[in-house]
Write an enzyme that holds these catalytic residues in place. Structure first.
Site, PDB file in Angstrom:
ATOM      1  CG  ASP A  46      -2.082  -0.929   1.053  1.00 38.16           C
ATOM      2  OD1 ASP A  46      -2.853  -1.101   2.004  1.00 38.16           O
ATOM      3  OD2 ASP A  46      -2.203  -1.509  -0.032  1.00 38.16           O
ATOM      4  CE  LYS A  69     -14.981 -14.162 -25.007  1.00 40.97           C
ATOM      5  NZ  LYS A  69     -14.542 -12.903 -24.422  1.00 40.97           N
TER       6      LYS A  69
HETATM    7  S1  IVH Z   1     -17.569 -19.812 -20.850  1.00 43.82           S
HETATM    8  C1  IVH Z   1     -15.229 -22.425 -20.802  1.00 43.82           C
HETATM    9  N1  IVH Z   1     -19.537 -18.297 -21.690  1.00 43.82           N
HETATM   10  O1  IVH Z   1     -15.159 -14.813 -21.815  1.00 43.82           O
HETATM   11  C2  IVH Z   1     -15.127 -21.534 -19.703  1.00 43.82           C
HETATM   12  N2  IVH Z   1     -17.493 -17.261 -21.113  1.00 43.82           N
HETATM   13  O2  IVH Z   1     -12.503 -15.372 -22.917  1.00 43.82           O
HETATM   14  C3  IVH Z   1     -15.009 -20.131 -20.164  1.00 43.82           C
HETATM   15  N3  IVH Z   1     -17.507 -14.834 -21.311  1.00 43.82           N
HETATM   16  O3  IVH Z   1     -13.534 -15.739 -18.837  1.00 43.82           O
HETATM   17  C4  IVH Z   1     -16.181 -19.340 -19.891  1.00 43.82           C
HETATM   18  N4  IVH Z   1     -19.576 -14.644 -21.994  1.00 43.82           N
HETATM   19  O4  IVH Z   1     -15.405 -14.038 -18.725  1.00 43.82           O
HETATM   20  C5  IVH Z   1     -18.270 -18.343 -21.258  1.00 43.82           C
HETATM   21  N5  IVH Z   1     -21.363 -17.084 -22.419  1.00 43.82           N
HETATM   22  C6  IVH Z   1     -20.096 -17.124 -21.981  1.00 43.82           C
HETATM   23  C7  IVH Z   1     -19.333 -15.950 -21.819  1.00 43.82           C
HETATM   24  C8  IVH Z   1     -18.017 -16.068 -21.381  1.00 43.82           C
HETATM   25  C9  IVH Z   1     -18.466 -13.989 -21.686  1.00 43.82           C
HETATM   26  C10 IVH Z   1     -16.141 -14.440 -20.888  1.00 43.82           C
HETATM   27  C11 IVH Z   1     -15.714 -15.086 -19.591  1.00 43.82           C
HETATM   28  C12 IVH Z   1     -14.466 -15.834 -19.874  1.00 43.82           C
HETATM   29  C13 IVH Z   1     -13.986 -15.142 -21.120  1.00 43.82           C
HETATM   30  C14 IVH Z   1     -13.116 -16.066 -21.914  1.00 43.82           C
END
Ligand code: IVH
Length: 673
Positions: free
Chosen positions: A37, A116
Site C-alpha cells: 500500500d 460473448k
Molecule cells: S464460458 C469455458 N460463456 O469470456 C469456460 N465465457 O474469454 C469459459 N464470457 O472468462 C467461460 N460470456 O469471462 C463463457 N457465455 C459465456 C461468456 C463467457 C463472456 C467471458 C468469460 C471468460 C472469457 C473467456
C-alpha cells in the site's frame, strides 16, 4: 519534471509488479500488504504530481479506479478458464476437426451459442441455495474476494428460487455495465475532472474492485450467469443448454439471445446473424461463445494447458472500421482550459451508428499520424464507444493535393487569450477563467458535490442562467435573487428559493472545497486539501510563490507551477476578490470537519438484518458520518451482523473487532424507538 521522479516511478512500478505477481500468481507474497500500500500510494502521488509519467501499464491504472489496498485472496474450487478464439469460419471448422480426432461424436453433437459479453468474470459460491462468497477471476486459480460488492448487484440472487441446486456450488458469470450506465458514469467523471473509462469492461472491473460496496452499487452493474461448478452434490443436467435453463429458474439472468444448433454447419449459417446483432445490443459484446452441448463430452475433450477447454470457443468479430472524409479539426475547451482537438467527419455508418465526430486526443498524436483536414481517414468504433481516427488513408493521394499539416491554434478559439503549453505536456491550455468555453464546464464543476455542493445546479440550469445573462462566472452566483429566477422558464417560486439558499449555504464550505471548485489545473480533491491545510487561508496561499507551494509535502513542481500561474493571472485574482466580497469562506477548518455520531468510524455490514435493507443500513451509517467498507480488517471499528453472517463475522471475531446487531446500530445513530 525531474529525472529522479521518472526513475523513482519506474522503480516503484517494477517493485509493485513483482509484488503483485508473487502475491497472485506464485501465491508467495514477498512484501506485506502495508508495504504494498505504501509503495502504491507513493507511485500514485508521483503520478498525480507528474501526469506525464502516467503510463497505461502502471499498476495504478490496472483497474478502472485506483484500489488503495489489496483485496483478500480467494482460491477457486475449480479453475476459471479462458477461451480459444476463432476469427473466421475456417478456424471454427478446424476446431471441430481437431476435437473429432479426439472424440468422434462431436461431429454429430449439438452446439450452443451465447453472445460473448465483454465484462469481468466472477465466481459466486452458493451453499444451501444462499449466496455466501464471491470472487473475481484473478489469475484463474485464485481470485479476489468481493462478496459485499457482488451483493450490491441486483442481478446476483442472494437466495435461489426453485430447487435442484447442488448443496454447494460455484456459479460463473460475467458482470458488465450496459452502455447507458457507462455513458452516465463517464459524464459524471468528466464533471468531476476524473479520468474517463475507456470502455464498459474497465468500468465494470473497476466497479467490482471498489473498497466500498456503496460505490459498486452506484455503478449499477448487471450480471449474466453461464456455468455451474458443483462442489458438493451434483447437477441435474445432461447438457449445457439445461444448465442455462436451471440457472434461469434459480433466478439468474442468462444471456437472452442464446440458441441451440443440431450441428456446427447450422452454427456457421447463423454467425452473420449474430454479428449483425452485436451493434444493436445495449451492452458491449465482442463475439459468440460456442460450446459442445453435451456435458459428458466436456470431460472427454478436456482442457488445453490447464487454461482453455476444448469444448468451447469464442467466435470473434473484427471491430468495424469505416473510411470517411475528415472535414475539419475542431477544438473544445474543457473546464481546466485544456484544448481538446476532435475531428468533424462526413457522417458515416459504423456498427449501426452514424458517426460524425471522433476524438483526436492531442496534437502530438495528430502530428505522429500526420492527420490533416480534408484527408480521407479510417475510423474505428470498437465497443470503445468514443470513435477514434486510426490513420489517414493516402493510397493514390497526390501529396501536393493534401491540406497543410495541422497546427494547433496559439490563441484560445473561444476567447482569444494566448494559450500556454507547459513543457513536457502534450496539451495546450487557455488560462483565462472567464473564457466562455470554460465557463459552463467550470460553473458546473464549481457546484459539484465535492466542490461547493450546490444542489440543483447542473448543466441545464447553468446553461439557462448563462443564456439569460444572469451569470457570467461563479462570483455572479452569489448575486442571484429569487425574483429574477422566477422570470425564467421552469423556475417555480419554490425551486428559485431552494437554489438561492443552496448557493447561500455554499459560502460556508471549507477552503479546500473552494480550491477544488475553482478548477486549478492539477489541483484535484486531494491536492486541494493538502494546500488548504498547509496555508490555512486563501490569502496565505495567494501570497505564496511557486517555491513555497512546491515545498508542501505531497506536492510536486508541476502542481506548484500550475497553482502559482493560476493565482498570478489578474482575471483569477479579480474573481477571487469578488468571491471574498460575497462572503465566501476563505479558511480551512483545523481538523477535518467532524459531525455525526459515527464520524471517522468504519463499519462493515454482514448477513441479513432484521428490518433494515443493506442500503438503508449503509445510509444510516453514512448519514451519521461513518463509512461502510466491504471487508473486515484491523481498522474496522465495528461489524453489524445479521442472520446468516458468514466469513466476515468469523474474520471480525478473529481480529477482535466489535460485533453489534441492528438494534445497537439504531441506538448509536440515535434512531431507537
Ligand atoms: S464460458 C469455458 N460463456 O469470456 C469456460 N465465457 O474469454 C469459459 N464470457 O472468462 C467461460 N460470456 O469471462 C463463457 N457465455 C459465456 C461468456 C463467457 C463472456 C467471458 C468469460 C471468460 C472469457 C473467456
Amino acid at each position: 519534471m525531474t529525472r529522479g521522479a521518472a526513475e523513482r516511478a519506474d522503480s516503484l512500478r517494477q517493485q509493485l509488479e513483482r509484488a503483485g505477481h508473487a502475491y497472485y500468481a506464485l501465491d508467495a507474497p514477498e512484501i506485506s500488504d502495508a508495504e504494498y500500500d505504501r509503495l502504491f500510494r507513493e507511485l500514485q502521488a508521483l503520478e498525480e504530481a507528474h501526469p506525464e509519467l502516467r503510463s497505461p501499464d502502471s499498476p495504478t491504472q490496472r483497474v478502472g479506479a485506483p484500489v488503495a489496498s489489496i483485496l483478500p485472496k480467494r482460491p477457486h474450487h475449480r479453475p476459471m478458464l479462458s477461451l480459444a478464439n476463432a476469427f473466421t469460419d475456417e478456424e471454427l471448422a478446424a476446431w471441430e476437426e481437431r476435437n473429432a480426432r479426439l472424440v468422434p461424436e462431436v461431429r454429430t453433437a449439438s452446439y450452443t451459442a451465447e453472445i460473448k459479453i465483454d465484462g469481468a468474470a466472477v465466481s459466486l459460491t452458493y451453499e444451501d441455495g444462499r449466496f455466501t462468497v464471491g470472487a473475481t477471476r484473478g489469475n484463474g486459480l485464485v481470485g479476489e474476494e468481493i462478496t459485499a460488492n457482488l451483493r450490491a448487484i441486483s442481478d446476483v440472487p442472494l437466495g435461489l428460487k426453485g430447487r435442484g441446486w447442488p448443496r454447494a456450488m460455484e456459479v460463473r458469470g460475467e458482470v458488465y455495465m450496459p452502455y447507458a450506465g457507462f455513458t452516465r458514469v463517464n459524464e459524471a467523471r468528466e464533471r468531476d475532472g476524473e479520468p474517463l473509462f475507456a470502455n464498459p469492461r474497465n468500468a465494470a472491473a473497476g466497479g467490482l474492485r471498489q473498497l466500498d460496496p456503496a460505490l459498486t452499487r452506484k455503478r449499477r452493474l448487471r450480471m449474466f450467469a453461464f456455468a455451474v461448478e458443483p462442489i458438493e452434490g451434483s447437477l441435474k443436467a445432461r447438457t449445457h443448454w439445461e444448465v442455462l435453463d436451471l440457472l434461469h429458474d434459480w433466478g439468474f439472468q442468462v444471456e437472452p439471445h442464446r440458441e441451440r444448433f443440431a450441428e456446427l454447419a447450422a452454427v456457421q449459417e447463423r454467425i452473420s446473424g449474430f454479428e449483425a446483432m452485436i451493434p444493436q445490443l445495449p451492452f458491449q459484446a465482442d463475439g459468440v461463445v460456442i460450446k459442445v452441448d453435451r456435458l459428458a463430452l466436456h470431460g472427454e475433450l478436456g482442457v488445453v494447458g490447464g487454461r482453455e477447454p476444448r469444448w468451447a470457443i469464442a467466435r470473434k468479430f473484427a471491430p468495424e472500421v469505416a473510411i470517411t472524409r475528415l472535414d475539419r479539426i475542431e477544438i473544445n475547451v474543457g473546464r481546466t482550459g485544456a484544448l481538446n482537438p476532435w475531428a468533424k467527419l462526413e457522417p458515416v455508418l459504423i456498427s449501426g451508428v452514424t458517426v460524425s465526430s471522433a476524438t483526436l486526443h492531442n496534437e502530438e498524436l495528430i502530428a505522429q499520424k500526420d492527420i490533416r483536414e480534408g484527408d480521407r481517414v479510417e475510423i474505428i468504433r470498437a465497443g470503445e464507444v468514443i470513435p477514434q481516427v486510426v490513420r489517414p488513408v493516402l493510397d493514390g493521394v497526390d501529396p501536393d493535393q493534401r491540406g497543410k499539416p495541422y497546427r494547433m491554434p496559439d490563441k484560445c478559439p473561444k476567447c482569444g487569450t494566448p494559450v500556454e503549453r507547459p513543457t513536457d505536456e502534450a496539451m495546450r491550455y487557455c488560462l483565462n477563467v472567464s473564457c466562455p468555453g470554460r465557463v459552463l464546464e467550470g460553473i458546473v464543476h464549481y457546484a459539484s458535490r465535492d466542490a461547493m455542493d450546490i444542489r440543483g445546479l447542473g448543466y441545464e440550469r447553468v446553461r439557462q442562467l448563462l443564456d439569460a445573462g444572469l451569470i457570467r462566472d461563479v462570483a455572479d452566483l452569489y448575486e442571484l435573487a429569487p425574483d429574477r429566477l422566477v422570470e425564467l422558464d421552469r423556475f417555480a417560486a419554490q425551486s428559485a428559493e431552494q437554489l438561492v439558499s443552496a448557493i447561500d449555504a455554499s459560502r460556508a464550505r471549507p477552503l479546500s472545497s473552494l480550491l477544488f471548485g475553482l478548477g486549478v489545473r492539477h489541483v484535484g480533491k486531494t491536492v486541494a486539501v493538502l494546500l488548504a491545510r498547509r496555508f490555512g487561508t486563501m490569502q496565505a496561499l495567494m501570497a505564496a510563490g511557486e517555491e513555497e507551494i512546491n515545498a508542501v509535502p505531497g506536492i510536486g513542481p508541476t502542481i506548484a507551477a500550475a497553482a502559482a500561474a493560476f493565482f498570478q493571472e489578474p482575471r483569477n485574482r479579480k474573481l477571487i476578490r469578488r468571491l471574498e466580497r460575497s462572503g465566501v469562506n476563505f479558511k480551512e477548518p483545523r481538523a477535518p470537519s467532524a459531525g455525526g455520531a459515527l464520524a471517522g468510524k468504519t463499519y462493515v455490514i454482514t448477513g441479513t438484518l432484521p428490518t433494515l435493507s443493506r442500503t438503508q443500513a449503509t445510509d444510516l451509517i453514512e448519514d451519521a458520518g461513518g463509512r461502510v467498507a466491504g471487508t473486515v480488517s484491523k481498522k474496522t471499528d465495528a461489524v453489524v451482523a445479521g442472520e446468516e453472517a458468514g466469513s466476515k463475522l468469523e474474520k471480525a471475531r478473529s481480529l477482535d473487532v466489535e460485533v453489534i446487531d441492528e438494534a445497537e446500530l439504531l441506538r448509536r445513530v440515535g434512531r431507537t424507538a
